[in-house]
Design a protein around this motif. Sequence first.
Motif, PDB file in Angstrom:
ATOM      1  N   ALA A 107       0.833  -1.205   0.000  1.00  0.00           N
ATOM      2  CA  ALA A 107       0.000   0.000   0.000  1.00  0.00           C
ATOM      3  C   ALA A 107       0.870   1.259   0.000  1.00  0.00           C
ATOM      4  O   ALA A 107       0.600   2.209  -0.739  1.00  0.00           O
ATOM      5  CB  ALA A 107      -0.931  -0.006   1.207  1.00  0.00           C
ATOM      6  N   ALA A 108       1.923   1.272   0.809  1.00  0.00           N
ATOM      7  CA  ALA A 108       2.811   2.437   0.873  1.00  0.00           C
ATOM      8  C   ALA A 108       3.518   2.655  -0.459  1.00  0.00           C
ATOM      9  O   ALA A 108       3.669   3.798  -0.913  1.00  0.00           O
ATOM     10  CB  ALA A 108       3.831   2.254   1.995  1.00  0.00           C
ATOM     11  N   LEU A 109       3.926   1.578  -1.102  1.00  0.00           N
ATOM     12  CA  LEU A 109       4.624   1.673  -2.381  1.00  0.00           C
ATOM     13  C   LEU A 109       3.724   2.281  -3.457  1.00  0.00           C
ATOM     14  O   LEU A 109       4.153   3.120  -4.244  1.00  0.00           O
ATOM     15  CB  LEU A 109       5.090   0.275  -2.797  1.00  0.00           C
ATOM     16  CG  LEU A 109       5.959   0.189  -4.038  1.00  0.00           C
ATOM     17  CD1 LEU A 109       7.295   0.878  -3.803  1.00  0.00           C
ATOM     18  CD2 LEU A 109       6.186  -1.270  -4.395  1.00  0.00           C
ATOM     19  N   TYR A 110       2.464   1.885  -3.473  1.00  0.00           N
ATOM     20  CA  TYR A 110       1.517   2.375  -4.482  1.00  0.00           C
ATOM     21  C   TYR A 110       0.808   3.655  -4.052  1.00  0.00           C
ATOM     22  O   TYR A 110       0.123   4.276  -4.860  1.00  0.00           O
ATOM     23  CB  TYR A 110       0.469   1.310  -4.791  1.00  0.00           C
ATOM     24  CG  TYR A 110       0.930   0.254  -5.766  1.00  0.00           C
ATOM     25  CD1 TYR A 110       0.863   0.480  -7.133  1.00  0.00           C
ATOM     26  CD2 TYR A 110       1.418  -0.968  -5.330  1.00  0.00           C
ATOM     27  CE1 TYR A 110       1.282  -0.476  -8.034  1.00  0.00           C
ATOM     28  CE2 TYR A 110       1.830  -1.933  -6.224  1.00  0.00           C
ATOM     29  CZ  TYR A 110       1.766  -1.679  -7.584  1.00  0.00           C
ATOM     30  OH  TYR A 110       2.176  -2.637  -8.470  1.00  0.00           O
ATOM     31  N   GLY A 111       0.917   4.027  -2.786  1.00  0.00           N
ATOM     32  CA  GLY A 111       0.248   5.218  -2.299  1.00  0.00           C
ATOM     33  C   GLY A 111      -1.258   5.045  -2.185  1.00  0.00           C
ATOM     34  O   GLY A 111      -2.026   5.966  -2.456  1.00  0.00           O
ATOM     35  N   VAL A 112      -1.676   3.838  -1.795  1.00  0.00           N
ATOM     36  CA  VAL A 112      -3.097   3.534  -1.631  1.00  0.00           C
ATOM     37  C   VAL A 112      -3.345   3.000  -0.226  1.00  0.00           C
ATOM     38  O   VAL A 112      -2.415   2.734   0.532  1.00  0.00           O
ATOM     39  CB  VAL A 112      -3.590   2.494  -2.683  1.00  0.00           C
ATOM     40  CG1 VAL A 112      -3.422   3.033  -4.094  1.00  0.00           C
ATOM     41  CG2 VAL A 112      -2.854   1.164  -2.530  1.00  0.00           C
ATOM     42  N   MET A 138       6.530  -5.369  -7.958  1.00  0.00           N
ATOM     43  CA  MET A 138       7.399  -4.475  -8.724  1.00  0.00           C
ATOM     44  C   MET A 138       7.126  -4.585 -10.222  1.00  0.00           C
ATOM     45  O   MET A 138       7.102  -3.577 -10.932  1.00  0.00           O
ATOM     46  CB  MET A 138       8.874  -4.776  -8.439  1.00  0.00           C
ATOM     47  CG  MET A 138       9.270  -4.520  -7.018  1.00  0.00           C
ATOM     48  SD  MET A 138       8.917  -2.821  -6.535  1.00  0.00           S
ATOM     49  CE  MET A 138       9.720  -2.756  -4.977  1.00  0.00           C
ATOM     50  N   ASP A 139       6.917  -5.809 -10.714  1.00  0.00           N
ATOM     51  CA  ASP A 139       6.608  -6.005 -12.139  1.00  0.00           C
ATOM     52  C   ASP A 139       5.309  -5.290 -12.518  1.00  0.00           C
ATOM     53  O   ASP A 139       5.227  -4.663 -13.568  1.00  0.00           O
ATOM     54  CB  ASP A 139       6.508  -7.490 -12.484  1.00  0.00           C
ATOM     55  CG  ASP A 139       7.866  -8.188 -12.478  1.00  0.00           C
ATOM     56  OD1 ASP A 139       8.903  -7.497 -12.422  1.00  0.00           O
ATOM     57  OD2 ASP A 139       7.860  -9.434 -12.516  1.00  0.00           O
ATOM     58  N   LYS A 140       4.300  -5.365 -11.656  1.00  0.00           N
ATOM     59  CA  LYS A 140       3.023  -4.696 -11.929  1.00  0.00           C
ATOM     60  C   LYS A 140       3.207  -3.185 -11.924  1.00  0.00           C
ATOM     61  O   LYS A 140       2.593  -2.477 -12.705  1.00  0.00           O
ATOM     62  CB  LYS A 140       1.975  -5.105 -10.903  1.00  0.00           C
ATOM     63  CG  LYS A 140       1.600  -6.555 -10.999  1.00  0.00           C
ATOM     64  CD  LYS A 140       0.136  -6.716 -11.249  1.00  0.00           C
ATOM     65  CE  LYS A 140      -0.206  -8.182 -11.223  1.00  0.00           C
ATOM     66  NZ  LYS A 140      -0.668  -8.659 -12.486  1.00  0.00           N
ATOM     67  N   MET A 141       4.068  -2.695 -11.034  1.00  0.00           N
ATOM     68  CA  MET A 141       4.290  -1.251 -10.956  1.00  0.00           C
ATOM     69  C   MET A 141       4.966  -0.758 -12.235  1.00  0.00           C
ATOM     70  O   MET A 141       4.587   0.282 -12.773  1.00  0.00           O
ATOM     71  CB  MET A 141       5.149  -0.914  -9.743  1.00  0.00           C
ATOM     72  CG  MET A 141       5.405   0.553  -9.585  1.00  0.00           C
ATOM     73  SD  MET A 141       6.202   0.899  -8.029  1.00  0.00           S
ATOM     74  CE  MET A 141       4.862   1.739  -7.219  1.00  0.00           C
ATOM     75  N   ILE A 142       5.927  -1.501 -12.734  1.00  0.00           N
ATOM     76  CA  ILE A 142       6.646  -1.118 -13.953  1.00  0.00           C
ATOM     77  C   ILE A 142       5.711  -1.157 -15.169  1.00  0.00           C
ATOM     78  O   ILE A 142       5.764  -0.270 -16.014  1.00  0.00           O
ATOM     79  CB  ILE A 142       7.860  -2.043 -14.176  1.00  0.00           C
ATOM     80  CG1 ILE A 142       8.923  -1.756 -13.112  1.00  0.00           C
ATOM     81  CG2 ILE A 142       8.449  -1.866 -15.566  1.00  0.00           C
ATOM     82  CD1 ILE A 142      10.037  -2.763 -13.049  1.00  0.00           C
TER      83      ILE A 142
END
Length: 67
Positions: free
Chosen positions: A24-29, A61-65
């Motif tokens: 959640a912190a990584l995605y800001g959600v 990480m793959d989904k974020m990229i």
Amino acid sequence: MKIPHEVIINGVDFADPMTPMEVAALYGVDVKTVMRWENAGKLSSFRTLGGHRRFSRKQVMDKMISS
């Protein structure tokens, strides 16, 4: 928690798992959003012996990229 070897469950590498709060912190959600993504099949998770969800760092990480 660092695991020095591969941990593959249903084809997903969970060698360096993330907590829902870390995702959640990584995605800001909100954490509840991460749970919705997991329930919708957008992210894979496994449960610890204590019943806590853990997510694949590689998959997150793959989904974020790719977003």
